[in-house]
Design a protein around this motif. Sequence first.
Motif, PDB file in Angstrom:
ATOM      1  N   ASP A   1       0.879  -1.137   0.166  1.00  0.00           N
ATOM      2  CA  ASP A   1      -0.017   0.018  -0.075  1.00  0.00           C
ATOM      3  C   ASP A   1       0.867   1.118  -0.022  1.00  0.00           C
ATOM      4  O   ASP A   1       2.042   1.267   0.633  1.00  0.00           O
ATOM      5  N   ARG A   2       0.446   2.331  -0.439  1.00  0.00           N
ATOM      6  CA  ARG A   2       0.868   3.497  -0.407  1.00  0.00           C
ATOM      7  C   ARG A   2       0.966   3.917   1.101  1.00  0.00           C
ATOM      8  O   ARG A   2       0.264   3.456   1.868  1.00  0.00           O
ATOM      9  N   ASP A   3       2.027   4.620   1.578  1.00  0.00           N
ATOM     10  CA  ASP A   3       2.455   5.153   3.048  1.00  0.00           C
ATOM     11  C   ASP A   3       1.204   6.258   3.346  1.00  0.00           C
ATOM     12  O   ASP A   3       1.493   7.198   2.970  1.00  0.00           O
ATOM     13  N   ALA A   4       0.072   5.642   3.811  1.00  0.00           N
ATOM     14  CA  ALA A   4      -1.045   6.709   4.128  1.00  0.00           C
ATOM     15  C   ALA A   4      -1.047   6.971   5.460  1.00  0.00           C
ATOM     16  O   ALA A   4      -2.004   7.529   6.149  1.00  0.00           O
ATOM     17  N   GLY A   5       0.062   6.454   6.075  1.00  0.00           N
ATOM     18  CA  GLY A   5      -0.144   6.802   7.790  1.00  0.00           C
ATOM     19  C   GLY A   5      -0.006   8.052   8.005  1.00  0.00           C
ATOM     20  O   GLY A   5       0.794   9.001   7.407  1.00  0.00           O
ATOM     21  N   ARG A   6      -0.819   8.337   9.022  1.00  0.00           N
ATOM     22  CA  ARG A   6      -0.891   9.909   9.607  1.00  0.00           C
ATOM     23  C   ARG A   6      -0.764   9.914  10.920  1.00  0.00           C
ATOM     24  O   ARG A   6      -1.484   9.290  11.710  1.00  0.00           O
ATOM     25  N   ILE A   7      -0.022  10.862  11.549  1.00  0.00           N
ATOM     26  CA  ILE A   7       0.050  11.233  12.827  1.00  0.00           C
ATOM     27  C   ILE A   7      -0.535  12.641  13.293  1.00  0.00           C
ATOM     28  O   ILE A   7      -0.157  13.454  12.487  1.00  0.00           O
TER      29      ILE A   7
ATOM     30  N   ALA B   1      13.711  18.397  15.872  1.00  0.00           N
ATOM     31  CA  ALA B   1      14.285  17.538  14.987  1.00  0.00           C
ATOM     32  C   ALA B   1      13.078  16.093  14.719  1.00  0.00           C
ATOM     33  O   ALA B   1      12.764  15.627  15.707  1.00  0.00           O
ATOM     34  N   ALA B   2      13.232  15.792  13.362  1.00  0.00           N
ATOM     35  CA  ALA B   2      12.412  14.621  13.194  1.00  0.00           C
ATOM     36  C   ALA B   2      13.316  13.232  12.547  1.00  0.00           C
ATOM     37  O   ALA B   2      14.066  13.744  11.641  1.00  0.00           O
ATOM     38  N   SER B   3      13.050  12.227  12.988  1.00  0.00           N
ATOM     39  CA  SER B   3      13.730  10.972  12.562  1.00  0.00           C
ATOM     40  C   SER B   3      12.563  10.182  11.927  1.00  0.00           C
ATOM     41  O   SER B   3      11.955   9.609  12.662  1.00  0.00           O
ATOM     42  N   ASP B   4      12.850   9.618  10.711  1.00  0.00           N
ATOM     43  CA  ASP B   4      11.851   8.704  10.104  1.00  0.00           C
ATOM     44  C   ASP B   4      11.733   7.150  10.793  1.00  0.00           C
ATOM     45  O   ASP B   4      10.646   6.776  10.788  1.00  0.00           O
ATOM     46  N   ALA B   5      12.749   6.967  11.718  1.00  0.00           N
ATOM     47  CA  ALA B   5      12.711   5.545  12.342  1.00  0.00           C
ATOM     48  C   ALA B   5      13.364   5.807  13.672  1.00  0.00           C
ATOM     49  O   ALA B   5      14.046   6.822  14.138  1.00  0.00           O
ATOM     50  N   PHE B   6      13.490   4.981  14.546  1.00  0.00           N
ATOM     51  CA  PHE B   6      13.969   5.034  15.924  1.00  0.00           C
ATOM     52  C   PHE B   6      15.461   5.576  15.821  1.00  0.00           C
ATOM     53  O   PHE B   6      16.234   4.919  15.064  1.00  0.00           O
ATOM     54  N   PHE B   7      15.948   5.970  16.726  1.00  0.00           N
ATOM     55  CA  PHE B   7      17.291   6.132  17.064  1.00  0.00           C
ATOM     56  C   PHE B   7      17.804   4.769  17.756  1.00  0.00           C
ATOM     57  O   PHE B   7      17.381   4.465  19.146  1.00  0.00           O
ATOM     58  N   PRO B   8      18.538   4.180  17.054  1.00  0.00           N
ATOM     59  CA  PRO B   8      19.356   2.933  17.811  1.00  0.00           C
ATOM     60  C   PRO B   8      20.182   2.955  18.978  1.00  0.00           C
ATOM     61  O   PRO B   8      20.233   2.291  19.842  1.00  0.00           O
TER      62      PRO B   8
ATOM     63  N   ALA C   1      12.881  17.715  24.751  1.00  0.00           N
ATOM     64  CA  ALA C   1      11.547  17.335  24.930  1.00  0.00           C
ATOM     65  C   ALA C   1      11.634  16.306  23.820  1.00  0.00           C
ATOM     66  O   ALA C   1      12.234  16.350  22.821  1.00  0.00           O
ATOM     67  N   MET C   2      11.014  15.098  23.995  1.00  0.00           N
ATOM     68  CA  MET C   2      10.879  14.133  23.136  1.00  0.00           C
ATOM     69  C   MET C   2       9.521  13.464  23.002  1.00  0.00           C
ATOM     70  O   MET C   2       8.969  13.278  24.125  1.00  0.00           O
ATOM     71  N   VAL C   3       9.053  13.129  21.785  1.00  0.00           N
ATOM     72  CA  VAL C   3       7.747  12.571  21.570  1.00  0.00           C
ATOM     73  C   VAL C   3       7.915  11.377  20.697  1.00  0.00           C
ATOM     74  O   VAL C   3       8.837  11.194  19.953  1.00  0.00           O
ATOM     75  N   PHE C   4       7.218  10.270  21.031  1.00  0.00           N
ATOM     76  CA  PHE C   4       7.096   8.965  20.339  1.00  0.00           C
ATOM     77  C   PHE C   4       5.903   9.115  19.468  1.00  0.00           C
ATOM     78  O   PHE C   4       4.892   9.417  19.939  1.00  0.00           O
ATOM     79  N   THR C   5       5.922   8.604  18.162  1.00  0.00           N
ATOM     80  CA  THR C   5       4.797   8.583  17.215  1.00  0.00           C
ATOM     81  C   THR C   5       4.158   7.007  17.423  1.00  0.00           C
ATOM     82  O   THR C   5       2.997   6.830  16.974  1.00  0.00           O
ATOM     83  N   GLY C   6       5.047   6.173  17.426  1.00  0.00           N
ATOM     84  CA  GLY C   6       4.751   4.739  17.266  1.00  0.00           C
ATOM     85  C   GLY C   6       4.484   4.360  15.859  1.00  0.00           C
ATOM     86  O   GLY C   6       4.157   3.150  15.805  1.00  0.00           O
ATOM     87  N   MET C   7       4.855   5.342  15.108  1.00  0.00           N
ATOM     88  CA  MET C   7       4.813   5.009  13.447  1.00  0.00           C
ATOM     89  C   MET C   7       6.123   5.269  12.827  1.00  0.00           C
ATOM     90  O   MET C   7       6.629   6.067  13.195  1.00  0.00           O
ATOM     91  N   ARG C   8       6.612   4.270  11.885  1.00  0.00           N
ATOM     92  CA  ARG C   8       7.803   4.259  11.135  1.00  0.00           C
ATOM     93  C   ARG C   8       7.568   4.898   9.635  1.00  0.00           C
ATOM     94  O   ARG C   8       6.457   4.554   9.307  1.00  0.00           O
ATOM     95  N   HIS C   9       8.370   5.566   9.176  1.00  0.00           N
ATOM     96  CA  HIS C   9       8.230   6.118   7.922  1.00  0.00           C
ATOM     97  C   HIS C   9       9.431   5.656   6.851  1.00  0.00           C
ATOM     98  O   HIS C   9       9.961   6.734   6.359  1.00  0.00           O
ATOM     99  N   PHE C  10       9.875   4.444   6.857  1.00  0.00           N
ATOM    100  CA  PHE C  10      10.951   4.170   5.948  1.00  0.00           C
ATOM    101  C   PHE C  10      10.577   4.734   4.289  1.00  0.00           C
ATOM    102  O   PHE C  10       9.311   4.482   4.112  1.00  0.00           O
TER     103      PHE C  10
END
Length: 529
Positions: free
Chosen positions: A383-389, A473-480, A518-527
């Motif tokens: 599917d097209r990435d239609a995820g929205r936060i 700053a926004a990161s598309d995936a988690f910081f390992p 300050a940091m927030v989690f989205t629970g959604m990744r956007h590779f």
Amino acid sequence: MSGAPVTLRRALISVSDKTGLIEQAKRLAALGVELVSTGGTSKALKDAGLAVKDVSDLTGFPEMMDGRVKTLHPAVHGGLLYLRDNPSHVKDAADHGIGAIDLIYVNLYPFEATVASGADFETCIENIDIGGPAMLRAAAKNGAFVAVCTDGGDVDAVLAQAEANAGAVSHALLRRLAAKTYARTAAYDAAISGWYAKQIGEDAPDWAAIGGKLQQSLRYGENPHQKAAFYVTGEKRPGVATARQLQGKELSYNNINDTDAAYELIGELGSDKPAVAIIKHANPCGVALGPNIIEAYKAALACDPTSAFGGIVALNRPLDEETAKVITEIFTEVVIAPGADAAAEAIFAKKKNLRLLITDDLPDPATTGTFVKTVAGGFLLQDRDAGRIHLDDLEVVTKRAPTAQELEDMLFAWRVAKHVKSNTIVYAKDGVTAGIGAGQMSRIDSARIAARKAQDAQETAGWSDPRTKGCVAASDAFFPFADGLLQAASAGATAVIQPGGSIRDDEVIAAADEAGLAMVFTGMRHFRH
């Protein structure tokens, strides 16, 4: 198999789209071609004063079952399929009173358009053509003897030859039409099978088919030694495939790819505020919201003016004269927008090579679709990435909660990051990207590159500080590891948005707390690859 020209003597015509039909039928009749037809097509031809034989006159059976059964008969398929140079076939045809059909024109029930209109299940089912594809495929199999036409352009090509050659059509044209026919029926079946799979909730059917219609033959592909063409699927999504090109050179492969990336990003930002995205090699080099479209463009350009040279500009507002003037101050490949006023068009007209595309609307980022990626020996479908936060989806994980402005900027940066090649870090402040680090193997490298881009922009503009001072700053995936997060902090970030989900989340959160972030989690990744 014969390679001789075929003289047209009988044509079977059954079309749903009757555009140009009467004129074409009159030209066939003028060549002495007998016309055979069905249902509404037959009525239209008769109403125009043409002599037409009904299919029922050939088959001896009336149309029945609401027209579902009318051409599925040996008198029709035998006339299409028998080999004119095979004595046994010729004898069978004669013994059973089967006359040759030399031309067939069928443009199929409008299944794709019916689905696109949002019709219900039963209506879509009723718009699946059965007799049409069966006749087309039969005629195409016998393409050495039958001219197979799936659209008005095919009929025009046949008529042009027939009128110049006493009713004869060349073997080369017949073969080309046969090849096209199989592609058309394959695309038609692909549309049906894809739609049906969705109706029954089948995400991974045993067989998958993809079809498209040629929109443009391209001079070359990604590189000059590669061949390429642009096909459209019929999806009514505002963007490069459905836009009107008002001026400029033909779009290239890279133009199409990059313009699609640009307009999908603009769709992500919505229409609440004026927005501009500048894209280079499918990655944004500057994105901005503004009080008006010209200020948004200037802010986006200032993020990375070097990369913007020769780029793609996408706007979520109609293009006006003043913005057009500013855009044309540097070399730009393509501008795509929902509209443009006459004054803006006049400005662009002075730049003959600049392509201007108008879409009338923005793509909906929440609408799903199919994304295809080829691999050796196969292809991947998703599917097209239609995820929205949205704001309510964010989880604050640090001791310090973000401010209202940081939250607004984090959502903006997050939506931009979704459209940047992974790994990515996006810095943003006040609705403007401050630096973008795209497509690196290491997330910390993306953070460094984004910071360097911000420093370059500062030096070019003569600002006292880079835009990253006080940014998010926004990161598309988690910081390992915490190193990427700390790199963002050293660039000036005060807040971070990321998916979370690393086994070292606790370490990253602790590092954020120690740095006062300050940091927030989205629970959604956007590779994005």
